[in-house]
Structures are given as structure tokens and as C-alpha cells.
Design an enzyme around this catalytic site. Structure first.
Site, PDB file in Angstrom:
ATOM      1  N   LEU A 210      -2.685  -0.515  -2.499  1.00 56.19           N
ATOM      2  CA  LEU A 210      -2.242  -0.378  -3.887  1.00 56.19           C
ATOM      3  C   LEU A 210      -1.602  -1.660  -4.399  1.00 56.19           C
ATOM      4  O   LEU A 210      -1.689  -1.980  -5.584  1.00 56.19           O
ATOM      5  CB  LEU A 210      -1.265   0.791  -4.008  1.00 56.19           C
ATOM      6  CG  LEU A 210      -1.884   2.197  -3.891  1.00 56.19           C
ATOM      7  CD1 LEU A 210      -0.802   3.262  -4.000  1.00 56.19           C
ATOM      8  CD2 LEU A 210      -2.933   2.418  -4.968  1.00 56.19           C
ATOM      9  N   CYS A 211      -0.948  -2.410  -3.498  1.00 54.06           N
ATOM     10  CA  CYS A 211      -0.315  -3.652  -3.943  1.00 54.06           C
ATOM     11  C   CYS A 211      -1.366  -4.656  -4.414  1.00 54.06           C
ATOM     12  O   CYS A 211      -1.138  -5.403  -5.372  1.00 54.06           O
ATOM     13  CB  CYS A 211       0.534  -4.246  -2.825  1.00 54.06           C
ATOM     14  SG  CYS A 211      -0.385  -4.593  -1.302  1.00 54.06           S
ATOM     15  N   THR A 212      -2.519  -4.666  -3.744  1.00 55.52           N
ATOM     16  CA  THR A 212      -3.607  -5.557  -4.162  1.00 55.52           C
ATOM     17  C   THR A 212      -4.139  -5.136  -5.524  1.00 55.52           C
ATOM     18  O   THR A 212      -4.386  -5.974  -6.404  1.00 55.52           O
ATOM     19  CB  THR A 212      -4.745  -5.534  -3.127  1.00 55.52           C
ATOM     20  OG1 THR A 212      -4.247  -5.995  -1.875  1.00 55.52           O
ATOM     21  CG2 THR A 212      -5.897  -6.428  -3.569  1.00 55.52           C
TER      22      THR A 212
END
Length: 450
Positions: A210-212
Site C-alpha cells: 500500500l505504501c508503494t
């Protein structure tokens, strides 16, 4: 449109295959010049899926002598389907795939009767699937394959020595394609590996951190998943995303396109958005034709016995040249789906409601919102509402009484199972044994003769 079945020589090769003995025929094969006609009149085939592979299957099965075919598919025709799903035309866009495919094949091949079902496979009663001699799968979904597999295995019964009863075996021929690769396999529940026995053959779906997605997207797929998994929830609070709703898909596409422009990423298209969100597998017409031919041949072999069936997994790779291989996978004797059933020991006082709650807590079952049947009798049905109301009174009754006060029997429970944070519909076979009961007599039924 010309009728391809009117040519007198059309059935020459099929009739020759069915009319002559051989060294690799099935043990029950009886060659006959009328066998093709007999199969056409008696055998009922269900084709699940009317997409790229499904269109080929309907054509091949009809041209192999099968006359009574049903096809089920919940999807409608889209413009992107037309390059490989040859039964559809531009004017068919928006119509049911199953209905259009059935109509086209029946117009081209006389004598064949194809009944379309425009609905989800879960919408059909379990007994619907029991009416067919063989089920042929042309699916691109692991969940759908798993559901049909569990339904077919649910019909399987074992004798006292845990040997499958031949008359309860529901054969499945499963086909699948991905680009220039494909597979065809024969599933004979209780004899060959079922879908769940070899679930490890399917690689896990690719997931992005999700951070990407939120901070450093690098590909078009990252932008699409951001719009699908993050942006949708931020804008549509509490509203579930429906991948089959064109308006929802269009919204995700437009948001993904904007995000791609922001980060200088190219390649976001509507078709790619569909592929990423729905995990659509790329398809090529020639691969579909090859795999369909293998599946149709296996279906004919199973029904007629004209040759031994595939043992049991055929793979095709046309990426570089042509590579074909057959692998004989081993069945998992402890499989929860095709095995004799999960053993559940109960007290004779256990009510049906307590049993249903137990299914959700059992470490090997994990089944919620379960509907329960025993030998074709509905003990409790979660839906439709009319059946739920009719069977609701059974919830407070002892399961022992509802099952006819037998010491043990097989129960089928259908409901929702959760795996890897994903809920799927499934069917479980359970061997219910009541404690303290022998030959249908409980200790409470016996009296002291003194």
C-alpha cells in the site's frame, strides 16, 4: 448461415472412433455405429463459462455429437471480447454471453439443443448440477473453479471401506488458458486429484504494498490499484466497489488515468483497468482452440469410453515453439473436498443451530452462514427467504432427530469460507457421527429387562 452438420461426411471420423474396438479403450466400451446418436440423446453436458474458451467448447462439443448442452455465464458481451470470442458480433454488445452463444451455435449446427443460463453459478440449486453427466469448465476464475469442484465432489459417496461409489462420481473436465499457455485436466472425484488437491498449482495473486501505491507508484497497475483500493474508499465512504458495474469501473479508470498523468506514467487504459481490478487473464484465440479441442475430446472419452482418459493434467506452452506435457498428479487422500468428508462427532442432543455454529468454529471447516442438507432434504436454508422461513423451525430441533436417528450419515453444508482475507462460496461434505449410538439405537432407547 450454412449448417455445417448437414454434410453426409461430417460425422465420419467421430463415428469411426466410436464404432471400432481398440487396445486403449475403456473397460466398459461397447463400439457401435449408433453410439454417437445414443450419446446425443442421453448425455447432458454443462459448460460453465461462455467467454473465449467457452465459445470454443460449445462449438467443439456440438460438433462431437453432444446434443443436450447447457451453458451458464453471468457476464455480458463487451467490445474487447470480439477479437477472440468468435460467436459474438458488434451488435451483441451488452447482451448475455450465454444466450447469444447458445443461439449462434444452434443456428449453425442442426439437432443440437443448448439451454443458456444468464446468472451466477451460486444462484443455481445444488441439484441443478446433479442433472448433468459431465461438467466442462471454461473459466478464468479460481474461486469459480473451486465452487464447481466442491459441488461436484459433494455428490460423491463412499462405501463402508471408503471406496468411492462409481454411480456418484460427477466427472469434470477443466480447461484454462493464459496467453500462449493452457491446460486441460480430468477430475474424477474420489479417483483423481480434485481442484483443491492441486490448488498449489495456481500462483498467488500479485499484491502491491500500500505504501508503494500511495506514495511512489511506478507502473500503470500501481495507479489503477491506488484508485481501486485507496481512492474509492476515501470518496465513497461505506459503499462497496462492484467490479461488474461499468460506472464503478469507469470511475476507477478516470482516477487512475489522472494519477498516472501526475507521476508521468503511461499505459493506463480502460481494458487494463478491467484486467488489473478483475484479475483478467490475457487470452489468445489459437490457445483457446487448442485447449478446447483437448477438453472436448476428454468429454467424449469419458461419456463413451472409446479411449482411456487423460491421466490427468495436460499442459500446453506455445510461447516458443510447441511444448506439450501430461503429468499424473497424485490425489490427496485427506482432501477436505473430495475425501470421504470431515469427521464431526456430536451428542444426540445437539440442535441444528448449535451444529451450524460449530461449523464456523471447527478448525478444518470455518464455514459461516451455512445451509444444511441431508440426503436431498433441506434441514436449514439461509436463502431464499421463503425457504429460510420454511426451515427456520428446525434450528431448535436435535440434529439426530432431523437425520432420522441414525448412528452416522453424510451432511452437506454450503456457505461462506474465508481464506487469505477473502470470502468465497463453498460446499463442505461432513461425516456426522453421534456419540453413544450403535445401529441406530441410543442408550436411552434401551430398557433394563429385569
Amino acid at each position: 448461415m450454412a449448417d455445417v452438420s448437414s454434410d453426409p461426411g461430417r460425422w465420419r471420423d467421430v463415428d469411426k472412433l466410436l464404432a471400432r474396438p481398440g487396445n486403449i479403450v475403456g473397460q466398459d466400451f461397447e463400439p457401435s455405429p449408433t453410439l454417437r446418436e445414443d450419446i446425443g440423446e442421453i448425455a447432458r453436458v454443462l459448460v460453465v463459462g461462455a467467454g473465449g474458451l467457452g465459445c470454443e467448447l460449445l462449438k467443439d462439443l456440438a460438433l462431437s455429437g453432444f446434443k443436450n448442452i447447457d451453458v451458464i455465464d453471468m457476464d455480458t458481451i463487451e467490445v474487447s471480447n470480439l477479437n477472440r470470442q468468435f460467436l459474438f458480433r458488434l451488435q451483441d454488445v451488452g447482451k448475455s454471453k450465454a444466450e447469444v452463444a447458445a443461439e449462434r451455435v444452434m443456428k449453425r449446427i442442426s439437432g443440437v439443443n443448448i439451454t443458456p443460463h444468464f446468472c451466477r453459478i451460486e444462484d443455481k440449486d445444488i441439484d441443478f448440477y446433479n442433472d448433468f453427466n459431465i461438467i466442462v469448465l471454461g473459466l478464468d476464475s479460481i474461486d469459480a473453479r473451486s465452487y464447481i469442484n466442491s459441488v461436484a465432489c459433494g455428490f460423491l459417496e463412499y462405501d463402508t471401506d471408503d471406496k468411492p461409489l462409481p454411480e456418484t462420481i460427477k466427472p469434470i473436465v477443466d480447461g484454462g488458458t493464459e496467453g500462449f499457455k493452457g491446460h486441460a485436466r480430468v477430475i474424477l472425484p474420489g479417483r483423481t486429484p480434485c481442484f483443491e488437491c492441486n490448488i498449489w498449482l495456481f500462483p498467488p495473486q500479485v499484491k502491491f504494498p500500500l505504501c508503494t501505491l500511495a506514495e511512489t507508484p511506478r507502473t500503470a497497475a500501481h495507479c489503477i490499484e491506488y484508485a481501486h483500493l485507496i481512492k474509492w474508499g476515501e470518496v465513497h465512504h461505506g459503499k462497496d466497489f462492484d467490479a461488474d458495474d461499468p460506472e464503478h469501473m469507469q470511475w476507477v479508470y478516470s482516477q487512475a488515468f489522472k494519477r498516472a498523468e501526475l507521476f508521468g506514467i503511461t499505459g493506463v487504459t480502460y481494458s487494463l483497468t478491467q484486467g488489473v481490478v478483475k484479475n483478467i487473464i490475457p487470452a489468445i484465440a489459437s490457445t483457446n482452440a487448442i485447449i478446447s479441442a483437448a477438453c472436448a475430446l476428454e468429454a467424449l472419452k469419458i461419456v463413451s469410453g472409446c479411449s482411456k482418459t487423460l491421466c490427468n493434467y495436460f499442459t500446453y506452452n506455445g510461447t516458443e515453439g510447441t511444448h506439450i506435457k501430461v503429468t499424473d498428479f497424485v490425489r490427496d487422500t485427506d482432501c477436505l473436498v473430495c475425501g470421504p468428508g470431515t469427521l464431526v462427532e456430536l451428542d444426540t442432543s445437539t440442535t441444528l443451530l448449535q451444529f451450524i455454529r460449530l461449523l464456523g468454529e471447527h478448525p478444518n471447516i470455518h464455514l459461516s452462514k451455512a445451509s444444511v442438507t441431508c440426503r436431498g432434504k433441506n434441514l436449514y436454508m439461509q436463502s431464499p427467504p421463503v425457504l429460510e422461513e420454511m426451515t427456520r423451525s428446525n434450528l431448535q430441533l436435535p440434529l439426530f432427530d432431523l437425520m432420522g436417528k441414525v448412528a452416522k450419515d453424510v451432511i452437506h453444508a454450503s456457505g461462506t469460507s474465508e481464506k487469505n482475507d477473502k470470502k468465497t462460496s463453498c460446499l463442505r461434505k461432513l461425516r456426522v457421527v453421534f456419540k453413544g449410538v450403535a445401529d441406530g439405537i441410543t442408550s436411552m432407547d434401551t430398557t433394563d429387562g429385569s
